[in-house]
Design an enzyme around this catalytic site. Structure first.
Site, short mmCIF file in Angstrom:
data_model
loop_
_atom_site.label_atom_id
_atom_site.label_comp_id
_atom_site.label_asym_id
_atom_site.label_seq_id
_atom_site.Cartn_x
_atom_site.Cartn_y
_atom_site.Cartn_z
CG ASP A 118 -1.91 1.11 1.25
OD1 ASP A 118 -2.44 1.44 0.17
OD2 ASP A 118 -2.20 1.64 2.35
CG ASN B 259 -7.21 0.96 0.20
OD1 ASN B 259 -7.81 0.23 -0.57
ND2 ASN B 259 -5.94 1.27 0.04
CB VAL B 260 -10.48 0.36 6.35
CG1 VAL B 260 -10.66 0.87 7.79
CG2 VAL B 260 -11.77 0.58 5.56
#
Length: 283
Positions: A82, A229-230
């Protein structure tokens, strides 16, 4: 079930109109807790490893751990870099078995972002691994003043050119989502999402969804967002779980007991988010 690429998961999500949960982990316990949540809900998982984790453990160690746990999982799991910072980070993760890469050049001028992203795509192609790029800029909560609106939102024409000239497999867009928000106060631009979905044929990604309400996330997914996304939400849950356990049980001294309490917090929140994305029961 298996270790898979993000393309396998996102293609299925596009075909069946839901979003793949893309949840960040920063230690072994968080990886385990997130996989537990996906298994409990029979959902796919993109397990995200960011720069902070990679500054603590090198890519080869993180990759060995994450891919091993992914292969053992009973649902498909992708191990994803990420917000990769540069070509060297992408290369290290590819050599360490990651099955998806994000390169984030969104802070660069468009021409430089295109060139740098295209170079990472060329590298990842040699490994058979897909690349996510970002165009427009998802700002940090700490960069915004009180009541200030983000002004780096993705333009559909800009995104189309970026996709065409880089060869990326998925694209992260800025539509009002903001990183590092501790409260669900971000406001998404749904008209912009509609316009992006009309113009872009590859999977659309939104980051910074710890700060987006469940209702807005559902709406975004219904309009064609394929990966959500979290991160911040899980960091808060995990550290709060540790603090609460040690305050409640000050005489306990086995670290794994506190870790299990923190993991349970993460798993519970992740299971709820999986349902918001309509990803439960897909595998």
């Amino acid at each position: 079930m298996s270790l898979v690429t993000s393309t396998e998961l996102l293609t299925h999500a596009m075909q069946h109109h839901y979003a793949v949960p893309a949840f960040n982990a920063n230690c072994y316990e968080m990886i385990n807790a997130l996989i537990r949540a996906a298994e409990a809900e029979r959902a796919p998982l993109i397990l995200q490893i960011g720069k902070k984790f990679l500054s603590y453990l090198p890519a080869d160690e993180v990759g060995a751990l994450a891919t091993h746990l992914a292969r053992k999982a009973s649902v498909p799991v992708c191990v994803h870099l990420d917000h990769g910072a540069d070509y060297a980070m992408a290369e290290a993760c590819l050599n360490s078995g990651f099955t998806s890469i994000m390169y984030d050049g969104s802070a660069l001028p468009d021409e430089e972002n295109i060139a740098a992203t295209r170079a990472v795509v060329g590298l990842a192609n040699r490994f058979g691994v897909p690349v996510e790029g970002e165009i427009g800029q998802v700002l940090q909560a700490e960069d915004l003043g009180e009541g200030q609106e983000p002004d780096f939102l993705t333009e559909p024409e800009q995104a189309l050119r970026f996709v065409q000239e880089t060869g990326i497999s998925s694209v992260a867009v800025a539509v009002g989502n903001i990183h590092h928000m501790k409260k669900k106060q971000a406001r998404l631009d749904f008209d912009r999402i509609r316009a992006l979905r009309r113009m872009i044929s590859i999977p659309l990604v939104i980051h910074g969804c710890s700060g987006v309400s469940d209702d807005d996330v559902r709406q975004a997914v219904s309009l064609g967002i394929n990966k959500v996304n979290v991160a911040t939400e899980y960091n808060i849950a995990f550290t709060d779980g540790l603090r609460d356990f040690t305050v409640r049980y000050p005489n306990e001294f086995f670290p794994m007991d506190a870790m299990e309490a923190a993991m349970d917090r993460v798993t519970g929140i992740a299971r709820g988010r999986i349902h918001v994305l309509d990803a439960a029961g897909r595998y």
